[in-house]
Design a protein around this motif. Structure first.
Motif: not given
Ligand code: ATP
Ligand code: MG
Ligand code: MG
Ligand code: MG
Length: 560
Positions: A405-427
């Motif tokens: 039974i899948e009780v949980g899942q952990v993901f590395k999302l990378g930049t999929k959402y931050s690129e699409a939604m322009k969530a940037t930070f200044l390095d």
């Protein structure tokens, strides 16, 4: 709590449609009440257990610097348009329109909301990394809600999201989460296994699922005893190299299947349920036909047919698209050069010797396909074929399968959402970079059910101590007897100082009380009966069934 004041509507009989043990016991123990398909009220016992699970989840999240927030369940479509998921998420997304004609969804997950929150507030690398989490009701219009809380349409999830300036930082948090999840499942008393998983609709590259081992589980895990490797068979790497000879198709039985275009139709024809469709695999049978195993999450809605034509990956999510592929012009699908693609339905990889496969001919399928006799296996992309009992290629022993039974899942999302939604930070150089993200889910209400799947006997639930709704169940066998009632009242008052106590003070027959106590499953029971006048009670352990008589003055010592 006095049982006479509680709300625990236990049942003698369970509705026949309760298929899983946990669903039956949740109903029988008076813990949940169904309101609509896949929608439940949690009654007091369930609520107390949920509180305990949530407390453990909170502790473990905070121990790795997770910070709790609460986001709205109601989510504007605009954010889903930005991420690109409004059109792609499909029928599982509960959509609605407000009085002004604006579209909303009831959140199935919160990547969009959290990304929009963080992009407006965190602008510098100095503020990263950050991990935010919430525990909240989620909504998914599951095509086939079932097994009670195991697959609901409204359910409780802990979802966490992390934001990073570097991959190394994401790796570190991913590791922390992995460890925190292991701690959580250990603490709630689950036998579980972390497995390599497929990233599905959420996207991203690297992901593990946490599987509670239980026969009712809808996922299958491939593992060997000799190594730590374990994977959802949707994703299992090749564990062995098949050594099978292709033989003639004579052994196959060709069946006429006029008009069969969908998996559902084929399943109907074969007398199978659609949800018995095998998980992801693609097998090239030979040059004449290709067998597609539908990679399904138990329902066509959620089905993706992945096909690898040359290097191109065709991924489809809807029935219409599947039909589109199936009806594709001969040769139009690429170098494999199939004329027709059919979809096969069968129960599981273990049943591999009785497959139905698509023939390279309109309106025909083959049944009784037999691996090793009728066709050979080719691996495409990530999808490999695994057989139970075969020696693993890495020498770690025979491949085994287990249901989970899948009780949980952990993901590395990378930049999929931050690129699409322009969530940037200044390095550090002052340059704008997309944030690197991770997301981490735990099915809290599903975990509750999974614990019951693993901890019960014929009479009811047996709660692990860490999440039990009460520590002690005091039963006054006959409260009309003054000596019994007085002693039970006294014990209730005394033990309530240090323990969570459920006190059965009801005017019910002893048999009813004992049945209910077994169902509810509190680990320790103190029965105040006939010997109350002599200052003797019975202590019973729910887990082992062991019971012994104890003088009241020794009770505290005995219990500790
Ligand atoms: P499944 O494969 O069972 O449909 P999922 O992969 O779609 O689950 P995730 O998006 O990974 O689910 O969500 C995180 C967690 O939420 C899951 O690991 C699971 O424990 C829980 N969960 C998902 N869907 C449901 C549901 N319908 N009812 C109860 N819990 C759920
Ligand atoms: Mg799902
Ligand atoms: Mg899943
Ligand atoms: Mg998942």
């Amino acid at each position: 709590m006095k049982q006479s004041k509680m709300f625990i509507p236990t049942l003698r009989e369970v509705p026949n449609d309760a298929e899983s043990k946990s669903h039956q016991l949740l109903l029988k123990a008076g813990m949940i009440k169904q309101i609509a398909s896949g929608v439940y009220s949690y009654l007091p016992i369930a609520k107390r257990v949920l509180n305990n699970i949530e407390a453990i989840v909170r502790e473990e999240m905070e121990a790795i610097d997770g910070v709790e927030i609460l986001m709205p369940a109601l989510q504007p479509s605009e954010l889903w348009q930005e991420s690109g998921r409004w059109p792609s998420y499909g029928a599982e997304l509960m959509r609605m329109t407000d009085r002004h004609g604006r579209e909303f969804a009831l959140g199935p997950t919160h990547e969009e909301i959290i990304t929009s929150l963080v992009r407006d507030e965190l602008k510098s690398y100095k503020k990263l990394p950050v991990t935010l989490f919430q525990i909240q009701n989620k909504f998914r219009d599951e095509k086939r809600p079932r097994f009670g809380l195991l697959r609901g349409r409204e359910f409780i999830m802990k979802d966490a999201y992390s934001f990073h300036a570097t991959e190394e930082s994401l790796d570190a948090t991913y590791q922390d989460m992995y460890q925190a999840y292991s701690n959580i499942y250990n603490r709630v008393g689950l036998k579980f296994r972390p497995v390599i998983a497929d990233s599905g609709a959420i996207g991203g590259s690297h992901t593990h699922e946490f599987m509670a081992l239980a026969e009712i589980g809808e996922d299958t895990i491939a593992y060997t005893d000799g190594s730590d490797y374990a994977a959802n068979i949707e994703k299992a790497e090749v564990l062995y190299t098949p050594n099978v000879q292709h033989t003639a198709e004579a052994a196959l039985e060709k069946i006429h299947t006029p008009g069969v275009k969908t998996a559902q139709q084929l399943a109907d024809l074969l007398g199978k349920r659609l949800d018995e469709i095998v998980k992801s695999m693609i097998v090239k049978v030979d040059d004449r036909f290709v067998m597609f195993l539908i990679r399904g999450h138990h329902e066509l809605n959620d089905v993706k047919v992945k096909s690898f034509f040359g290097t191109e990956v065709v991924e489809m999510a809807t029935e219409a698209e599947i039909e589109g592929i199936m009806n594709a012009k001969p040769g139009s699908l690429g170098p494999v050069g199939v004329d027709k693609i059919d979809i096969y339905a069968d129960h599981s990889v273990q049943d591999i010797n009785n497959l139905a496969v698509g023939a390279n001919e309109t309106d025909y399928h083959y049944i009784n396909a037999n691996l090793g006799r009728d066709f050979q296996i080719k691996a495409f992309g990530d999808f490999r074929f695994i057989l139970e009992g075969e020696q693993a290629a890495d020498g770690s022993g025979p491949v085994k399968f287990a249901e989970g039974i899948e009780v949980g899942q952990v993901f590395k999302l990378g930049t999929k959402y931050s690129e699409a939604m322009k969530a940037t930070f200044l390095d550090e150089q002052g340059k704008a970079q997309p944030m690197i993200m991770g997301c981490y889910g735990i099915g809290v209400s599903r975990t509750l059910s999974a614990v019951i799947e693993q901890h019960h006997d014929d009479n009811g639930i047996i709660w692990p101590k860490a999440i039990t709704p009460f520590d002690i169940h005091i039963i006054s066998v006959n409260p009309k007897q003054d000596a019994q009632r007085t002693l039970a009242d006294q014990l209730y008052t005394d033990f309530s100082k240090n323990y969570q106590v459920l006190y059965d003070d009801r005017q019910e027959r002893a048999g009813v009380k004992f049945n209910d106590a077994d169902l509810i499953g509190v680990p320790l029971r103190i029965v105040v009966g006939k010997q109350a006048a002599d200052g003797i009670v019975e202590v019973k352990l729910r887990g082992t069934g062991e019971s012994f008589e104890v003088p009241v003055n020794e009770l505290t010592a005995k219990i500790e």
